[in-house]
Design a protein around this motif. Structure first.
Motif, short mmCIF file in Angstrom:
data_model
loop_
_atom_site.label_atom_id
_atom_site.label_comp_id
_atom_site.label_asym_id
_atom_site.label_seq_id
_atom_site.Cartn_x
_atom_site.Cartn_y
_atom_site.Cartn_z
N ASP A 1 -1.69 10.22 -13.96
CA ASP A 1 -2.35 11.24 -14.78
C ASP A 1 -3.05 10.56 -15.94
N LYS A 2 -4.27 11.00 -16.24
CA LYS A 2 -5.04 10.32 -17.28
C LYS A 2 -4.52 10.61 -18.68
N SER A 3 -3.76 11.69 -18.87
CA SER A 3 -3.23 12.01 -20.20
C SER A 3 -2.26 10.93 -20.65
N PRO A 4 -2.32 10.53 -21.90
CA PRO A 4 -1.43 9.46 -22.37
C PRO A 4 0.03 9.88 -22.43
N GLU A 5 0.29 11.18 -22.50
CA GLU A 5 1.67 11.67 -22.51
C GLU A 5 1.69 13.05 -21.85
N HIS A 6 2.87 13.49 -21.48
CA HIS A 6 2.99 14.78 -20.81
C HIS A 6 2.65 15.90 -21.78
N PRO A 7 1.79 16.85 -21.38
CA PRO A 7 1.38 17.91 -22.30
C PRO A 7 2.52 18.87 -22.60
N ARG A 8 2.44 19.52 -23.76
CA ARG A 8 3.44 20.50 -24.16
C ARG A 8 2.85 21.91 -24.24
N ALA B 1 -9.17 3.22 -14.67
CA ALA B 1 -10.03 3.00 -15.84
C ALA B 1 -9.81 1.63 -16.47
N ASP B 2 -8.60 1.06 -16.32
CA ASP B 2 -8.33 -0.26 -16.91
C ASP B 2 -8.79 -1.41 -16.03
N GLY B 3 -9.44 -1.08 -14.90
CA GLY B 3 -9.95 -2.10 -13.99
C GLY B 3 -9.00 -2.47 -12.87
N MET C 1 0.85 -1.19 0.00
CA MET C 1 0.00 0.00 0.00
C MET C 1 0.89 1.24 0.00
N THR C 2 0.67 2.14 -0.97
CA THR C 2 1.42 3.38 -1.01
C THR C 2 0.90 4.33 0.05
N ASP C 3 1.73 5.30 0.43
CA ASP C 3 1.29 6.26 1.44
C ASP C 3 0.29 7.25 0.86
N VAL C 4 0.65 7.86 -0.29
CA VAL C 4 -0.21 8.90 -0.87
C VAL C 4 -0.34 8.66 -2.38
N LEU C 5 -1.57 8.59 -2.85
CA LEU C 5 -1.86 8.52 -4.28
C LEU C 5 -2.25 9.93 -4.73
N ILE C 6 -1.55 10.46 -5.72
CA ILE C 6 -1.84 11.79 -6.26
C ILE C 6 -2.38 11.63 -7.66
N ALA C 7 -3.60 12.10 -7.89
CA ALA C 7 -4.22 12.07 -9.21
C ALA C 7 -4.02 13.43 -9.85
N GLY C 8 -3.23 13.48 -10.92
CA GLY C 8 -2.97 14.73 -11.61
C GLY C 8 -1.51 15.13 -11.50
N THR D 1 1.53 7.88 -16.66
CA THR D 1 0.59 8.52 -17.59
C THR D 1 -0.42 7.49 -18.09
N GLY D 2 -1.49 8.00 -18.70
CA GLY D 2 -2.52 7.12 -19.21
C GLY D 2 -3.21 6.31 -18.12
N THR D 3 -3.26 6.87 -16.93
CA THR D 3 -3.81 6.15 -15.77
C THR D 3 -4.84 7.04 -15.09
#
Length: 540
Positions: A31-38, A147-149, A1-8, A126-128
């Motif tokens: 982060d839900k984005s498939p790659e880091h934004p530019r 999202a992938d279950g 179990m991780t200590d802190v989950l950060i979404a984003g 990413t993509g998560t």
């Protein structure tokens, strides 16, 4: 179990992750984005956020990658009518080393923070996307569904996933406020033919029928931030942004050929949203940044408020997770940051009104949005339960802790108070010889979790400073005493987020003990307080 989950994994999430990881906390960032934004997006950190980034050990990279804020040239009907430099009369002071923010593309700032995070052994997944959250039945953790279950568990979770936050929606927290459908702007990153516009200026064309603003992106030869009033259809409805539309707007307002705008990417439509979450916490899940509050962009406080949310929350989570503070410490996150968010909504709305009024007249521009308040240096927490009573001077408990130049007492090497504060610890300053007893008691009770700094006055002899402790400071010009209003011998507790916690008389041992027990209640140093924590002090 991780200590802190950060979404984003924007600036808010990355700031929080860096702060936790340097404290030895196990962090997972998704982060839900498939790659880091530019995208260039936000234009950079304000002075208070630069202080945060200095503590995290990345300010030199940010300063090198960015540029100082640029003078603004305002046009009417294609003709220059006024220049303005909002920072012409400002300069660093002993208590505030950054008098202005820094222009830097958001993607570049995120890249710097990710690099820092990687040195701490953490990467971004990413993509998560987080699609489910529920607390364990025994209340000691959060079950996270993606999202992938797949599923993971974390002791705490933080939603830093933006204005459309999935985490906030999963928690059922209302996001009350309003969207002004009439206040619309189209934005994007564009390329302009070299030599057409002076890259030493932020160009602003404000006409009766619309506006275009072009600010050069630091670190690029031809890149610019593009902002404009949208094109509209015959009914007056705004049209979606497009490269051809950007060229038409460019030509209409600049009177330059549209062909000079050679590329337009990452196009978006911005509407003024003024909204705030009703709560910043539900059980073991927190909200920070745009997930908790959004507001007008006037004043440039959006990204900065998120960075400062993270800086407030990180040390509190770490102290609780490491068993050095009671879980009640986490209640002070919402107690302190929700009023700041509410203030931010008000001040940015006020600055937007001032700017819209200013640009009706030739020579008006975005400089109307910039005030002392938008530096972030005046924001404190005097109302907080962590702001201990005491002190009757200008500086009060809860205020931002000021900087001051000084010297290492033993070596005479120039340094600053911010260097003493930098890193994952609490700091206690002792002004005058009467503070020695209190500092000794603090060291005995808290060990490495608290850095004690005896501050010697300007008149201290060489023999006195030579015999000083390893963290002692010599206030040769009296600037530290002045900054902290220490007319008499005084003890000051500085929180890990560089806010004043307590100002007490040098002999008020019990008051200092009681206050520190709230922030760091362990009677003996936790072994993990030294191992696994990384000092963020800037080098050189």
């Amino acid at each position: 179990m991780t200590d802190v989950l950060i979404a984003g994994a924007g600036p808010t999430g990355l700031t929080l992750a860096c702060d936790l990881a340097r404290r030895g906390i196990a962090v997972r960032v998704v982060d839900k984005s498939p790659e880091h934004p530019r995208s260039s997006r936000a234009k950079g950190p304000n002075p208070r956020s630069l202080e945060v980034l200095e503590d995290l050990g990345v300010v030199r990279e940010v300063l090198d990658a960015g540029s100082a804020p640029l003078p603004m040239r305002k046009y009417r009907d294609g003709v220059p009518v006024a220049d303005a430099d909002p920072y012409a009369d400002s300069a660093p002071t002993p208590d505030a080393p950054y008098d202005r923010g820094r222009l830097i593309a958001q993607w570049r700032l995120e890249e710097i923070l990710r690099d820092r995070l990687s040195t701490l052994g953490v990467s971004v997944a990413t993509g998560t996307e987080v699609v489910g959250l529920d607390e364990d039945g025994d209340g000691d953790g959060v079950n996270v569904t993606y999202a992938d279950g797949s599923r993971t568990r974390a002791r705490y979770a933080v939603g830093c996933d933006g204005a459309h936050s999935r985490v906030r929606k999963l928690l059922g927290i209302p996001f009350d406020g309003k969207t002004d459908e009439e206040q619309v702007m189209v934005c994007g990153d564009v390329e302009i033919t070299p030599g057409v516009l002076d890259r030493g200026l932020w160009h602003q064309w404000f006409d009766a029928d619309g506006a275009v603003m072009l600010c050069p992106v630091p670190g690029s030869r031809t890149g610019w931030w593009f902002q404009a009033g949208p094109e509209r259809d015959p009914s007056g409805a705004p049209l979606a942004p497009s490269p051809d539309g950007f060229r038409r707007l460019f030509t209409r307002h600049t009177r330059l050929p549209g062909a000079h705008l050679t590329e337009a990417t990452l196009l978006s439509t911005y509407r003024v949203n003024v909204r705030m979450a009703g709560r910043f916490r539900v059980g073991r899940v927190f909200l920070a940044g745009d997930a908790a509050h959004v507001h007008a962009i006037a004043g440039g406080l959006g990204m900065n408020t998120g960075i400062q949310d993270a800086y407030n929350l990180g040390w509190k989570l770490a102290q609780v997770l490491r068993g050095r503070a009671e879980p009640a410490l986490l209640d002070t996150y919402e107690e302190e940051r929700l009023p700041v968010a509410a203030w931010t909504l008000d001040i940015t709305s006020d600055r937007l009104r001032a700017t819209l009024e200013a640009i009706r007249r030739p020579g008006g521009g975005l400089d109307s949005a910039i005030t002392r308040e938008t530096t972030g240096l005046d924001r404190g927490y005097r109302w907080s339960s962590l702001a201990a009573p005491g002190g009757d001077g200008e500086l009060r408990s809860g205020d931002r802790a000021p900087d001051a130049p000084c010297h290492h007492a033993r070596t005479g090497t120039p340094t600053r108070l911010f260097r003493a504060f930098a890193g994952p610890h609490i700091t206690v300053l002792g002004f005058g010889p009467a503070s020695e007893g209190t500092l000794r008691r603090v060291r005995e009770a808290h060990g490495d979790a608290v850095r004690t700094c005896r501050v010697y006055d300007a008149g201290a002899t060489g023999a006195e400073t030579a015999a000083a402790g390893p963290d002692a400071l010599h206030d040769r010009k009296g600037l530290a005493r002045t900054a902290y209003g220490a007319v008499e011998d005084t003890v000051v507790v500085i929180r890990p987020d560089n806010h004043v916690g307590l100002i007490a008389g040098a002999d008020e041992h019990d008051a200092v003990r009681r206050y520190l027990d709230v922030l760091d209640g362990a009677a003996q140093p936790d072994p993990t307080s030294a191992e696994g924590m990384v000092d963020g002090a800037p080098k050189g």
